[in-house]
Design a protein around this motif. Structure first.
Motif, PDB file in Angstrom:
ATOM      1  N   LEU A  53      44.897  37.831  43.210  1.00 35.20           N
ATOM      2  CA  LEU A  53      45.266  36.951  41.841  1.00 35.20           C
ATOM      3  C   LEU A  53      44.244  36.568  40.887  1.00 35.20           C
ATOM      4  O   LEU A  53      43.926  36.660  40.058  1.00 35.20           O
ATOM      5  CB  LEU A  53      46.671  36.958  41.898  1.00 35.20           C
ATOM      6  CG  LEU A  53      47.022  36.250  40.207  1.00 35.20           C
ATOM      7  CD1 LEU A  53      47.075  37.466  39.009  1.00 35.20           C
ATOM      8  CD2 LEU A  53      48.598  35.790  40.220  1.00 35.20           C
ATOM      9  N   ALA A  54      43.513  35.767  41.933  1.00 34.87           N
ATOM     10  CA  ALA A  54      42.659  34.253  41.330  1.00 34.87           C
ATOM     11  C   ALA A  54      41.428  35.704  40.987  1.00 34.87           C
ATOM     12  O   ALA A  54      40.895  35.012  39.575  1.00 34.87           O
ATOM     13  CB  ALA A  54      42.316  33.399  42.266  1.00 34.87           C
ATOM     14  N   GLU A  55      41.203  36.098  41.587  1.00 36.98           N
ATOM     15  CA  GLU A  55      40.114  36.189  41.395  1.00 36.98           C
ATOM     16  C   GLU A  55      40.149  38.727  39.903  1.00 36.98           C
ATOM     17  O   GLU A  55      38.973  38.034  39.614  1.00 36.98           O
ATOM     18  CB  GLU A  55      39.600  37.565  42.792  1.00 36.98           C
ATOM     19  CG  GLU A  55      38.229  38.306  42.900  1.00 36.98           C
ATOM     20  CD  GLU A  55      38.012  39.079  43.754  1.00 36.98           C
ATOM     21  OE1 GLU A  55      36.391  38.886  44.734  1.00 36.98           O
ATOM     22  OE2 GLU A  55      38.682  38.570  45.046  1.00 36.98           O
ATOM     23  N   LEU A  56      41.074  39.058  40.274  1.00 34.81           N
ATOM     24  CA  LEU A  56      41.867  39.073  38.649  1.00 34.81           C
ATOM     25  C   LEU A  56      41.549  38.249  37.272  1.00 34.81           C
ATOM     26  O   LEU A  56      40.790  38.857  36.955  1.00 34.81           O
ATOM     27  CB  LEU A  56      42.579  39.898  39.178  1.00 34.81           C
ATOM     28  CG  LEU A  56      42.880  41.061  40.090  1.00 34.81           C
ATOM     29  CD1 LEU A  56      44.294  41.685  40.153  1.00 34.81           C
ATOM     30  CD2 LEU A  56      42.130  42.592  39.410  1.00 34.81           C
ATOM     31  N   LEU A  57      41.989  37.517  37.521  1.00 36.30           N
ATOM     32  CA  LEU A  57      42.326  36.463  36.169  1.00 36.30           C
ATOM     33  C   LEU A  57      40.564  36.008  36.284  1.00 36.30           C
ATOM     34  O   LEU A  57      40.411  35.974  34.766  1.00 36.30           O
ATOM     35  CB  LEU A  57      42.921  35.534  36.909  1.00 36.30           C
ATOM     36  CG  LEU A  57      44.340  35.455  36.854  1.00 36.30           C
ATOM     37  CD1 LEU A  57      45.245  34.957  36.610  1.00 36.30           C
ATOM     38  CD2 LEU A  57      44.268  36.430  35.374  1.00 36.30           C
ATOM     39  N   SER A  58      39.545  35.874  36.939  1.00 39.10           N
ATOM     40  CA  SER A  58      38.732  35.254  36.428  1.00 39.10           C
ATOM     41  C   SER A  58      37.340  36.729  36.241  1.00 39.10           C
ATOM     42  O   SER A  58      36.818  36.939  35.240  1.00 39.10           O
ATOM     43  CB  SER A  58      38.184  35.272  38.300  1.00 39.10           C
ATOM     44  OG  SER A  58      38.571  34.197  38.611  1.00 39.10           O
ATOM     45  N   LEU A  59      38.207  37.963  36.856  1.00 41.73           N
ATOM     46  CA  LEU A  59      37.154  38.711  36.189  1.00 41.73           C
ATOM     47  C   LEU A  59      37.579  39.304  34.609  1.00 41.73           C
ATOM     48  O   LEU A  59      36.733  39.487  34.123  1.00 41.73           O
ATOM     49  CB  LEU A  59      37.343  40.084  37.089  1.00 41.73           C
ATOM     50  CG  LEU A  59      36.970  40.234  38.407  1.00 41.73           C
ATOM     51  CD1 LEU A  59      37.640  41.287  39.643  1.00 41.73           C
ATOM     52  CD2 LEU A  59      35.524  40.759  38.203  1.00 41.73           C
TER      53      LEU A  59
END
Length: 483
Positions: free
Chosen positions: A27-33
């Motif tokens: 989820l952190a990676e998705l939000l960062s994207l």
């Protein structure tokens, strides 16, 4: 600094266990994207093991607004990932970690005051809603909607006298009066903490309390998708003000990554152990859909007798198998009790054992035809996305409810809970790989297609993630007005 304070900032804090950290990182990676500023707070020992065994820093280094920070849980490293000593962990975190987190927020050590905190719902006590500065909390529960709903229903079941369970003879009694689970849930399918003899048991009380608190937060985030758990989600929405269903996160992340495909060994992998990639070469040499993959996750521990029953069952099935046998999988192993010749020969001919495997790659491999799993929610979703029918052998927590829905509601596997003998193992393997294969594959492939469609542009999970990102941006605008 003014520019940093003017943009949304999300603080994320997972419960210190692999099954919780893994989806939170995705989820952190998705939000960062999406361009959001993200700070990921992790327990020291967890973070160190992730650095040792994964490409964690290289994966997130491409996001200039992303930061890792660590904090102590107040316990020695031996407690890492242990859910068996839950009360010790939570007491330590409340006494040590909670005040330290507040201090870090006030001092600016974690950056600008967060727009919101995405907090693992398994320790909602970490943030007081009335403490200043008041920061909205979005609760992330890493379990299925059906198991969360089962947890939510426990107080009502206790009040009605349906719990506690009254011994083994009571296990197959149907649970009544739980919306969305009529004629589905038996006592043995409730979360494992419900099996305690007294309703005042601390572990049962803790899990119920955290579930109730999760329902009261600003929003509830679930790693699931509407097309899989729609009826249960409809029930949950009567209690929770706002729910974001954004899963399966493993498929969602892959769908949003940049077009160029990275080498498999550099793809997202969140684990505490060194991966043995030799099993992929072994799979390359096997016929299509001929191998059953066996993994009981990162925490489950089994007895030596159970280990041998599984081993006999896999060999006796006559099917090829790839088995993840962690160094700490078997408790009370008798090294002096030699391995029977038939097991050694059967494994040499048709088996492969490794200490840890790249699970998503394994499940997606053409040679895999079945998945013998503990039904942790991450593994269950990975099996669904890969379109692999399951044999369910759940051990604790949400796994027992997941396995019931896999077998009786979604019809994508067989439930073997509370049973461990070689004849049953061999039969289940043959049923999934051969006797009932066509029946199961129809449902599995349909469910896999729904999962992948949900994370494509315009899909249910895609739209819910966009809604969540927009809502976080609105929270920042509202704070600016107040400030």
């Amino acid at each position: 600094m003014e520019e940093e304070e003017a943009e949304p900032h999300v603080l994320m804090f997972p419960f210190p266990a692999l099954g919780h950290v893994n989806p939170m990182l995705k989820l952190a990676e998705l939000l960062s994207l999406s361009g959001l500023r993200v700070t990921f707070l992790n327990i020291h020992t967890i973070h160190q093991r992730l650095i040792l065994h994964t490409n964690l820093h290289s994966r997130f280094s491409r996001f200039p607004k992303f930061r890792f920070h660590t904090i102590t849980d107040g316990l020695p490293p031996a407690y890492i990932g242990s859910l068996t000593k839950l009360s010790v962990l939570t007491q330590s975190m409340e006494a040590v970690t909670k005040p330290l987190l507040r201090q870090m927020l006030l001092s600016g050590e974690l950056g600008p005051i967060p727009t919101c905190i995405i907090l693992d719902g398994f320790f909602s006590f970490m943030v007081d809603s009335n403490a200043k500065p008041r920061i909205p909390v979005l609760c992330f529960r890493t379990v299925s909607a059906c198991s969360f709903w089962a947890y939510s229903s426990i107080p009502k079941l206790i009040e009605e006298g349906q719990l506690p369970v009254r011994g083994e003879e009571d296990m197959d009694r149907m649970i009544e009066g739980v919306d969305g689970m009529e004629n589905v849930l038996r006592c043995r399918d409730l979360p494992s903490f419900s099996r305690v003899g007294e309703q005042t048991e601390p572990i049962l009380q803790y899990c119920v309390d955290q579930t109730i608190q999760s329902s009261k937060t600003q929003s509830l985030i679930l790693n699931t998708f509407e097309e899989l758990e729609g009826p249960i989600l409809s029930c949950l929405r009567k209690r929770c003000r706002n729910i974001y269903t954004i899963g399966p996160l493993n498929a969602h992340l892959k769908s949003r990554l940049p077009g160029e495909k990275s080498p498999p060994e550099l793809e997202s992998s969140n684990g505490y152990r060194e991966v043995d990639r030799s099993c992929l070469a072994w799979l390359d040499a096997q016929p299509s859909k001929s191998v059953v993959y066996v993994s009981f996750g990162s925490v489950t521990v089994i007895g030596d007798d159970q280990f041998r029953e599984f081993w006999h069952g896999l060999v006796d099935s006559g099917k090829r198998f790839l088995w993840v046998v962690r160094p700490d999988l078997v408790a009370g192993k008798d090294e002096e009790d030699g391995v029977p010749a038939e097991l050694e020969e059967g494994t040499r001919e048709r088996g492969c054992m490794v200490g840890w495997a790249p699970q998503e790659e394994v499940l997606a491999h053409e040679a895999i035809g079945g998945f013998l799993t503990h039904n942790g929610w991450n593994s269950t979703l990975e099996g669904i996305v890969a379109g692999v029918p399951m044999i369910c052998w759940p051990q604790f927590a949400d796994q027992l409810t997941n396995s019931r829905f896999v077998s009786e509601v979604w019809k994508i596997g067989l439930d073997m809970k509370d049973v461990c003998d070689r004849k049953t193992v061999a039969k289940m393997v043959n049923d999934v790989m051969e006797n009932r294969r066509n029946e199961l594959m129809g449902s599995v492939l349909k469910t896999a297609k729904l999962a992948l469609t949900s994370v494509e542009e315009g899909g249910s999970s895609y739209c819910d993630l966009e809604r969540m990102i927009n809502d976080i941006q609105l929270l920042r605008q509202q704070r600016q007005v107040i400030d």
